[in-house]
Scaffold this motif. Structure first.
Motif, PDB file in Angstrom:
ATOM      1  N   VAL A  78       6.809  -9.451 -74.320  1.00  0.00           N
ATOM      2  CA  VAL A  78       7.650 -10.092 -75.048  1.00  0.00           C
ATOM      3  C   VAL A  78       8.127 -11.244 -74.299  1.00  0.00           C
ATOM      4  CG1 VAL A  78       9.478 -10.115 -76.860  1.00  0.00           C
ATOM      5  CG2 VAL A  78       8.136  -8.133 -76.763  1.00  0.00           C
ATOM      6  N   LEU A 100       8.988  -8.040 -81.221  1.00  0.00           N
ATOM      7  CA  LEU A 100       7.959  -6.661 -81.081  1.00  0.00           C
ATOM      8  C   LEU A 100       6.812  -6.655 -82.109  1.00  0.00           C
ATOM      9  CD1 LEU A 100      10.393  -3.516 -80.306  1.00  0.00           C
ATOM     10  CD2 LEU A 100       9.018  -4.885 -78.652  1.00  0.00           C
ATOM     11  N   HIS A 175       7.368   2.763 -79.559  1.00  0.00           N
ATOM     12  CA  HIS A 175       8.004   1.923 -78.568  1.00  0.00           C
ATOM     13  C   HIS A 175       9.538   1.442 -79.090  1.00  0.00           C
ATOM     14  CE1 HIS A 175       8.138  -0.882 -75.134  1.00  0.00           C
ATOM     15  NE2 HIS A 175       8.879  -1.772 -75.778  1.00  0.00           N
TER      16      HIS A 175
END
Length: 215
Positions: A78, A100, A175
């Motif tokens: 990112v 994300l 995640h």
């Protein structure tokens, strides 16, 4: 007359400076005068530019989360410019979630993604605060021993979460980006934790996602 082409290093430096200036202008409050532009680099510039296009936010580990929390975002990548500053609060959480999702496009059926996100969030909360550990005896074998939680429940918050495949259709990773205050009273956001799952099938054909046991 032949013009000498500019060096690749000079072009790269110019592009980086323009990108940084653009991000700064976008993040500037309305009505504020922009700072004067940095001078263009010349052929004598010697500053090295890293080829990496993005960097990841760091996440500290404390207490029981040491085995599950990584020191930095490893996957997905990112761009730091897309992330909010530390302490931004709930409005910043939405920006993290969007970042994300943009960096790691969805690749699981919607039902699987919902199941994995629910389990991943519960596992992270249990790991950080101690709440609900008894539900996962294989992951938290010491849940009946009254282990003190590493983070305060009142200051624990999941900022963003995604579930994606992890190399095969029967493996997945959740995640999570989260914030919390440790036992020492230090509050830190943009912490990172990954929970890995394996899909199992019962004799009756029902499938479920099982968290992988940690050594």
């Amino acid at each position: 007359m032949t013009t000498t082409p500019r060096s690749p290093r000079l072009l790269l430096l110019s592009a980086v400076l323009l990108a940084v200036t653009g991000v700064a202008l976008l993040g500037m409050p309305h009505g504020q005068e922009p700072p004067s532009a940095a001078p263009s680099p010349t052929a004598s510039t010697t500053t090295d530019v890293s080829p990496a296009a993005s960097r990841h936010p760091a996440g500290k580990t404390t207490g029981s989360t040491a085995s599950s929390t990584t020191s930095a975002v490893s996957t997905p990548s990112v761009p730091e410019s897309a992330l909010p500053p530390h302490g931004e609060g709930l409005s910043g959480d939405r920006a993290i979630q969007r970042s994300l999702e943009a960096a790691w496009p969805a690749d699981l059926p919607a039902a699987d993604e919902r199941e994995l996100l629910t389990a991943g969030r519960a596992l992270l909360r249990a790991d950080a605060t101690g709440i609900g550990r008894a539900k996962w005896p294989t992951v938290f074998p010491d849940s009946d021993q009254g282990v003190a939680p590493a983070f305060a429940t009142a200051r624990f918050r999941i900022q963003a979460a995604i579930a994606r495949r992890a190399g095969s259709p029967d493996k997945a990773v959740v995640h999570l980006v989260w914030a919390g205050m440790d036992r020492g009273g230090t509050f830190t956001d943009l912490r990172i934790t990954d929970w890995h799952f394996t899909r199992t099938t019962s004799k009756k054909g029902a499938t479920t996602w099982t968290p992988q046991h940690r050594p």
